[in-house]
Design an enzyme around this catalytic site. Sequence first.
Site, short mmCIF file in Angstrom:
data_model
loop_
_atom_site.label_atom_id
_atom_site.label_comp_id
_atom_site.label_asym_id
_atom_site.label_seq_id
_atom_site.Cartn_x
_atom_site.Cartn_y
_atom_site.Cartn_z
N GLU A 46 -5.99 -7.95 0.16
CA GLU A 46 -6.60 -7.90 1.52
C GLU A 46 -7.93 -7.30 1.21
O GLU A 46 -8.44 -6.74 0.38
CB GLU A 46 -5.93 -6.68 2.21
CG GLU A 46 -4.51 -7.06 2.79
CD GLU A 46 -3.90 -5.80 3.48
OE1 GLU A 46 -4.85 -5.18 4.40
OE2 GLU A 46 -2.89 -5.76 3.81
N GLU B 282 0.86 -1.27 0.03
CA GLU B 282 -0.11 -0.04 -0.07
C GLU B 282 0.76 1.26 0.16
O GLU B 282 0.88 1.99 0.95
CB GLU B 282 -1.13 -0.02 1.18
CG GLU B 282 -2.27 -0.83 1.10
CD GLU B 282 -3.11 -0.44 1.98
OE1 GLU B 282 -4.35 -0.62 1.98
OE2 GLU B 282 -2.72 -0.66 3.28
#
Length: 486
Positions: free
Chosen positions: A372, A186
């Site tokens: 995720e 991320e």
Amino acid sequence: MDRIIMFLLAATLAAVRCGCDANYTRNDFPHDFAFGSGTSAYQWEGAYNEDGKKPSVWDTYVHSRNLDNGDITCDGYHKYKEDVQLMVETGLDAFRFSISWSRLIPNGRGPVNPKGLQFYKNFIHEIVSHGIEPHVTLYHYDHPQSLEDEYGGWLNRKIIKDFTAYADVCFREFGNHVKLWTTINEANIFTIGGYDGGGTPPGRCSTCSSGNSSTEPYIVAHNLLLAHASASRLYKQKYKGHKNVIIHIQVSGSKSLKILRMLGPLTYGDYPDGMKRKIGTRLPVFSEEESELVKGSCDFVGVIHYLAASVSDSQSKPFLPGDSKFFADMGVLLTYVGNFTAFEYEIAPWAMEGVLEYIKQSYGNPPVYILENGKPMKQDLQLQQEDTPRIEFLHAYMGAVLKAVRNGSDTRGYFVWSFMDLYELLSGYGYSFGIYSVNFRDPHRKRSPKLSAHWYSAFLKGNTTFLDSQDIMQLQSNLSSSATSL
């Protein structure tokens, strides 16, 4: 970044709002589609100062603010064999985890810590020996504090060389068993949290004790992209003998403008024209050589998705800690579906499908892994076992992924976050995403399957076809009769 692009994405998301087929099985997915789950080093390992490990920026950040911390958390460092057995019993195809840079190379550069190296070799061997594919993330927000102290960490281009050397150690030592690498977790969220809002390490922002929210997020994002590309090139030049390896940098898929910010350079070698016009001289510039290095450096796109967000043209200040400049630069207001601050995630599978459709149409339909996706619930040892809302959430989103695949998206895997309750980076121990509970009051950190673990295992083993009240009642009955094992 052109506003018209954002409005077109909003229209795309609206167009795919739909109900998903509730009656599906694992056999409806491609035969090589990977189902997994995951953790990260700081959130799972504990042992924060054992066997030669030195502080990461997370250790420093939480200790200096007297916050909940990951000093022990799940104690995965000592209990990894037990956890791998749970993965086997659940039926996972793959498991995603990160390596702690400060455990493997405590000073950020120089000597490798032999005990840290042996831990990761043992853990990977344990996973592989049970037929589970390891998906490894090199950097999950936790670079060594020594590099932050020495030259400012990701604000300095020196870190590109140090990260590449760290990646080289990982590729050399673990590459025989690891075929899927994430360089940076991320990257977009890390830059905003650490250098725009200041709510995550290293805690820099314009209203923090140090930092500049108008420039630093762009400098850091630029260096992250170059570090990723450098590591990717190293692998392809030095480790050609490792077959069928894919490498990527990961982005959050909840917000379209942040996807554009990272995937633009990775696909086209430069930032979007609208973004360059908006940010001006505050946006770093790729040299011709750097542009070629970054362009095409990802073999697939890794997506993290939790919340839906609608995009509108507004100068209103969004919810972010500190003095956020990023969203002001983008000239948009994001409205979340559900309550982000209270971790109340509404079920909006159309948003997942929209992200996958957007990536397919805008970036040439690259391979995608959902790395995720999950739902947090408040920690409550009396109630958390019967986590029916989490089952409903996962079931809906997996159905959305299936629909996207049927519509042509080259999505190849789906990972539930998280495999067990962890130290959560935004909420400490107040909320948990795990399908296995961890009793953090117990010095032995006892693990127990939640209802969602039973459900996910049944799905993976082909024992359930759809979700209804009778299924849940049966699972609850099973849980009551056997609360310790699947």
